[in-house]
Design an enzyme around this catalytic site. Structure first.
Site, PDB file in Angstrom:
ATOM      1  N   SER A   7       5.967   6.453  -0.441  1.00 31.62           N
ATOM      2  CA  SER A   7       5.967   6.303  -1.889  1.00 31.62           C
ATOM      3  C   SER A   7       6.329   4.867  -2.299  1.00 31.62           C
ATOM      4  O   SER A   7       5.546   4.172  -2.950  1.00 31.62           O
ATOM      5  CB  SER A   7       6.958   7.302  -2.496  1.00 31.62           C
ATOM      6  OG  SER A   7       7.111   7.082  -3.878  1.00 31.62           O
ATOM      7  N   ASP A  61      15.767   8.130   3.805  1.00 25.85           N
ATOM      8  CA  ASP A  61      17.161   7.735   4.019  1.00 25.85           C
ATOM      9  C   ASP A  61      17.719   8.283   5.331  1.00 25.85           C
ATOM     10  O   ASP A  61      18.497   7.614   6.007  1.00 25.85           O
ATOM     11  CB  ASP A  61      18.012   8.217   2.830  1.00 25.85           C
ATOM     12  CG  ASP A  61      17.613   7.504   1.545  1.00 25.85           C
ATOM     13  OD1 ASP A  61      17.539   6.261   1.557  1.00 25.85           O
ATOM     14  OD2 ASP A  61      17.354   8.186   0.537  1.00 25.85           O
ATOM     15  N   GLN A 113      16.803   6.166   8.550  1.00 26.17           N
ATOM     16  CA  GLN A 113      17.051   4.720   8.545  1.00 26.17           C
ATOM     17  C   GLN A 113      18.023   4.282   9.634  1.00 26.17           C
ATOM     18  O   GLN A 113      17.831   3.251  10.278  1.00 26.17           O
ATOM     19  CB  GLN A 113      17.558   4.269   7.165  1.00 26.17           C
ATOM     20  CG  GLN A 113      16.473   4.357   6.092  1.00 26.17           C
ATOM     21  CD  GLN A 113      16.906   3.789   4.750  1.00 26.17           C
ATOM     22  OE1 GLN A 113      17.959   3.170   4.643  1.00 26.17           O
ATOM     23  NE2 GLN A 113      16.088   4.004   3.730  1.00 26.17           N
ATOM     24  N   HIS A 117      17.719   1.796  -1.939  1.00 28.64           N
ATOM     25  CA  HIS A 117      18.746   2.779  -2.292  1.00 28.64           C
ATOM     26  C   HIS A 117      19.945   2.472  -1.396  1.00 28.64           C
ATOM     27  O   HIS A 117      19.772   2.113  -0.229  1.00 28.64           O
ATOM     28  CB  HIS A 117      18.201   4.189  -2.055  1.00 28.64           C
ATOM     29  CG  HIS A 117      19.194   5.298  -2.292  1.00 28.64           C
ATOM     30  ND1 HIS A 117      20.093   5.294  -3.343  1.00 28.64           N
ATOM     31  CD2 HIS A 117      19.419   6.453  -1.624  1.00 28.64           C
ATOM     32  CE1 HIS A 117      20.819   6.405  -3.293  1.00 28.64           C
ATOM     33  NE2 HIS A 117      20.430   7.116  -2.258  1.00 28.64           N
ATOM     34  N   GLY A 176       7.022   5.425  -6.448  1.00 33.19           N
ATOM     35  CA  GLY A 176       6.173   4.353  -5.960  1.00 33.19           C
ATOM     36  C   GLY A 176       4.820   4.243  -6.650  1.00 33.19           C
ATOM     37  O   GLY A 176       4.368   3.138  -6.944  1.00 33.19           O
TER      38      GLY A 176
END
Ligand code: NAD
Ligand code: MG
Ligand code: MG
Ligand code: MG
Ligand code: MG
Ligand code: MG
Length: 331
Positions: free
Chosen positions: A27, A83, A86, A108, A134
């Site tokens: 996104s 997230d 990552q 973020h 996005g």
């Protein structure tokens, strides 16, 4: 009022001699990569071998590398992965290439704020977080506008981190809409609170509970769907365009009176106290720990809830009804 920054406040030249690696092409990733490229920045995309996004990125004229190669050749590395992945990708493929002078960026603050990613002291760590999905970041850019962004500096090794964050925001079109400075902590905590309490958690439960109440009382599910789900968009558009007053101006006096007198009976003191509890769980890291552990154990609860929610009767009715709205985009 907080200061907003616009195009004239940011200097794109700070990225002119740099290579930017966009890690992930979902996104946010596709929007950042394409907008930066159209802004004249040298962009590469980092993806895992065999990624379905690779042909899409190549078709759009972007150079695609494996993540570790992209991290190696780039000066600025923007991590736009989910997230929960990552940390691992960072450890294995990005951290080894974080030499002095490089810039690590996020959209973020979760992984930095909750200590999942701990960058070396010699790199800048910045955030540029568009306040929109996005596809909107991309579409508004193509129309000559931009989605407003938050920006923040976690670590300023170069003495230029803030200006570089603002330059990046300009490159994706953010300064056309206006950008606002925050901290990783503030962005992370307010973002999680907003999505849990209002935008996603609160709204989904409100829609479902209203629908269930009408259906239980014997009303047609189709009407319950119209009233409790479909019309949300019409109301929200009015609220976003001109605030609550604008929405209340547009609805009937009957609806407006019902709003003032019945709304506070739905969001009660008990609901507010639960909101404060949820905020505490975010601030103390309890939510973050729960989400990290859930992912580490293979998402058993997450997967079950996803399936269960997808089977809710409101989704069945919705499928048939949405076919009637010819103007709704087919997905
Ligand atoms: P997404 O799920 O849409 O895309 C993630 C991308 O990462 C995909 O291209 C996927 O193929 C790739 N990917 C997944 N696992 C990978 C791996 N192991 N190795 C390499 N690539 C992998 O993600 P998103 O919604 O764009 O979110 C990215 C970041 O942007 C997150 O930090 C999110 O919080 C933030 N953000 C998202 C939004 C939004 O509206 N979606 C808004 C603001 C900020
Ligand atoms: Mg998703
Ligand atoms: Mg958000
Ligand atoms: Mg979020
Ligand atoms: Mg109505
Ligand atoms: Mg009115």
């Amino acid at each position: 009022m907080a200061r907003m920054y616009y195009d004239a406040d940011a200097n794109l030249d700070l990225l002119a001699d740099k290579t930017v690696a966009i890690i992930g092409y979902g996104s946010q990733g596709h929007a950042h990569a394409l907008n930066l490229k159209d802004s004249g920045i040298n962009v590469v995309v980092g993806l895992y071998p065999g990624s379905k996004s690779a042909p899409k990125a190549k078709d759009e004229g972007l150079t695609v590398h494996p993540v570790d190669k992209a991290a190696e050749i780039a000066d600025l590395i923007m991590i736009l992965l989910p997230d929960e992945v990552q940390k691992t990708v960072y450890k294995n493929e990005i951290e080894p290439h974080l030499k002095e002078g490089k810039i690590l960026a996020f959209a973020h603050g979760f992984n930095i704020h909750f200590g999942q990613v701990v960058p070396p002291p010699e790199v800048d760590v910045i955030m540029v977080a568009p306040k929109g999905p996005g596809h909107l970041v991309r579409r508004t850019y193509q129309e000559g506008q931009g989605v407003p962004c938050l920006f923040a500096v976690y670590q300023d090794a170069s003495g230029q981190a803030r200006d570089r964050a603002m330059a990046y925001a300009k490159g994706i079109g953010g300064t056309r809409g206006g950008i606002l400075q925050t901290t990783f902590r503030e962005e992370t905590e307010t973002d999680l609170f907003g999505e849990q309490v209002v935008l996603c958690g609160g709204l989904s439960e409100l829609i479902k509970s209203g629908f269930e109440t009408l259906v239980e009382a014997g009303y047609q599910p189709e009407l319950a769907y119209f009233e409790c789900l479909h019309e949300v968009k019409l109301i929200v558009d009015l609220v976003v365009e001109g605030g609550l007053a604008n929405m209340r101006d547009s609805i009937s006096n009957t609806a407006e009176y019902g709003d003032y007198t019945r709304g506070p009976r739905i969001i009660t003191d008990e609901t507010r106290s639960e909101m404060r509890k949820i905020l505490k769980e975010i601030q103390t890291g309890q939510f973050a720990r729960e989400f990290v552990l859930e992912n580490q154990s293979g998402k058993p609860g997450f997967t079950a809830m996803r399936r269960q929610e997808a089977e809710h009767p409101i989704e069945e009715v919705g499928k048939d009804l949405r076919a009637m709205f010819s103007w709704l985009k087919k997905k």
